[in-house]
Design a protein around this motif. Structure first.
Motif, PDB file in Angstrom:
ATOM      1  N   UNK A   1      -2.310  15.058   1.190  1.00 55.90           N
ATOM      2  CA  UNK A   1      -3.165  13.997   1.722  1.00 55.90           C
ATOM      3  C   UNK A   1      -2.486  12.638   1.579  1.00 55.90           C
ATOM      4  N   UNK A   2      -1.881  12.413   0.421  1.00 55.14           N
ATOM      5  CA  UNK A   2      -1.207  11.134   0.189  1.00 55.14           C
ATOM      6  C   UNK A   2       0.022  10.993   1.092  1.00 55.14           C
ATOM      7  N   UNK A   3       0.738  12.099   1.286  1.00 59.99           N
ATOM      8  CA  UNK A   3       1.902  12.051   2.179  1.00 59.99           C
ATOM      9  C   UNK A   3       1.473  11.779   3.625  1.00 59.99           C
ATOM     10  N   UNK A   4       0.333  12.362   4.035  1.00 54.34           N
ATOM     11  CA  UNK A   4      -0.202  12.071   5.372  1.00 54.34           C
ATOM     12  C   UNK A   4      -0.564  10.596   5.483  1.00 54.34           C
ATOM     13  N   UNK A   5      -1.193  10.083   4.404  1.00 54.53           N
ATOM     14  CA  UNK A   5      -1.542   8.656   4.403  1.00 54.53           C
ATOM     15  C   UNK A   5      -0.296   7.790   4.479  1.00 54.53           C
ATOM     16  N   UNK A   6       0.770   8.223   3.801  1.00 55.92           N
ATOM     17  CA  UNK A   6       2.028   7.483   3.844  1.00 55.92           C
ATOM     18  C   UNK A   6       2.601   7.478   5.258  1.00 55.92           C
ATOM     19  N   UNK A   7       2.522   8.607   5.928  1.00 60.42           N
ATOM     20  CA  UNK A   7       3.004   8.676   7.306  1.00 60.42           C
ATOM     21  C   UNK A   7       2.221   7.722   8.208  1.00 60.42           C
ATOM     22  N   UNK A   8       0.886   7.704   8.025  1.00 63.99           N
ATOM     23  CA  UNK A   8       0.045   6.793   8.817  1.00 63.99           C
ATOM     24  C   UNK A   8       0.449   5.339   8.579  1.00 63.99           C
TER      25      UNK A   8
ATOM     26  N   UNK B   1       3.322   4.233   7.541  1.00 63.19           N
ATOM     27  CA  UNK B   1       4.656   3.978   8.111  1.00 63.19           C
ATOM     28  C   UNK B   1       4.556   3.686   9.603  1.00 63.19           C
ATOM     29  N   UNK B   2       3.689   4.437  10.294  1.00 65.62           N
ATOM     30  CA  UNK B   2       3.496   4.184  11.719  1.00 65.62           C
ATOM     31  C   UNK B   2       2.898   2.788  11.943  1.00 65.62           C
TER      32      UNK B   2
ATOM     33  N   UNK C   1       0.839  -1.198   0.000  1.00 67.63           N
ATOM     34  CA  UNK C   1       0.000   0.000   0.000  1.00 67.63           C
ATOM     35  C   UNK C   1       0.879   1.255   0.000  1.00 67.63           C
ATOM     36  N   UNK C   2       1.974   1.221   0.761  1.00 70.29           N
ATOM     37  CA  UNK C   2       2.907   2.349   0.756  1.00 70.29           C
ATOM     38  C   UNK C   2       3.505   2.556  -0.639  1.00 70.29           C
TER      39      UNK C   2
END
Length: 262
Positions: free
Chosen positions: A227-234, A236-237, A52-53
């Motif tokens: 938004x996509x970068x925020x989703x990527x951060x989520x 990754x966590x 997904x990432x």
């Protein structure tokens, strides 16, 4: 962002539940032992998160490319607008020049008309004077002549004066015609410049509209990228938490295996 939060909660809740199970397993001697299946399930989740990432990164890369393309298009539009504004300024200078030339030509035409009218009035006065003198002094002019040639000479002088006046009037009329034609040509050129200016202004309005659209698209793409970068951060966590759980399960399974061998 709400979608990301929901997905985060959806993926996190099972992990929290698994963590709770591990804690309870430590507290309860009868709890089920950790199995390889538990670890494989978490690895499968980690693999899914990694994919997904990867998909989201591809979307981020595409958005970055789209932003760069749109920014370049905006830069080109800015250049076109600058050129068009200069063209409009040039047309305005042309129009102002034509207006000055037209005013000058109109003054020349008015002067030529006034001169023609004055010369015509002088011509009419001379003709009337000659007619009056001819009625009274024709025979005296004839008898004053020393010879027939002298008489013809006197009459030629009169005719030359009249012909001169006529030539002057004809020249003035020709000058009027030339000046009027010049004025009409200048007015035509001025009208053409005004039409060209109007077309350029319409073109500039279209370019302004397209630039605003490009600006709006850049803002939209940048928000989508964020938004996509925020989703990527989520993700990754989440991935980090899954990897931590995997390590914890592996460690616990090894401890259980060691306890059984003891």
């Amino acid at each position: 962002m709400k979608r990301n939060c929901k997905r985060f909660l959806f993926r996190t809740l099972p992990l929290l539940a698994l963590t709770l199970c591990l804690v309870l397993a430590d507290l309860s001697p009868t709890a089920a032992a950790v199995t390889q299946a538990d670890i494989d399930a978490l690895k499968s989740d980690a693999k899914g998160l990694a994919q997904e990432k990867k998909d989201i990164q591809a979307q981020i890369d595409k958005l970055s490319s789209d932003i760069s393309t749109t920014m370049e298009r905006k830069r080109l539009l800015d250049g076109q607008i600058g050129v068009t504004e200069q063209e409009i300024a040039n047309k305005e200078e042309e129009i102002a020049t034509y207006e000055a030339l037209i005013a000058q030509t109109a003054a020349e035409l008015a002067d030529a008309e006034a001169r023609e009218e004055a010369q015509y009035e002088l011509f009419c006065k001379r003709v009337r004077a000659m007619e009056e003198q001819g009625k009274v002094e024709y025979w005296s002019v004839l008898f004053r002549a020393n010879s027939f040639s002298d008489l013809l000479g006197r009459l030629d002088v009169v005719n030359e004066i009249m012909e001169y006046d006529q030539r002057v009037i004809e020249d003035l009329k020709t000058l009027q015609a030339v000046t009027a034609g010049k004025k009409a040509e200048l007015e035509g050129q001025k009208n053409a410049s005004e039409e060209a200016k109007a077309e350029l202004e319409t073109k500039k309005l279209d370019l302004d509209r397209r630039r605003e659209e490009a600006n709006a698209l850049v803002v939209k793409l940048q928000q989508q990228k964020k938004d996509q970068e925020d989703a990527m951060d989520d993700l990754s966590e989440e991935e980090a938490e899954v990897q931590a759980r995997i390590k914890a399960l592996i460690k616990k399974m090894e401890e259980e295996e060691a306890a059984r061998r003891a």
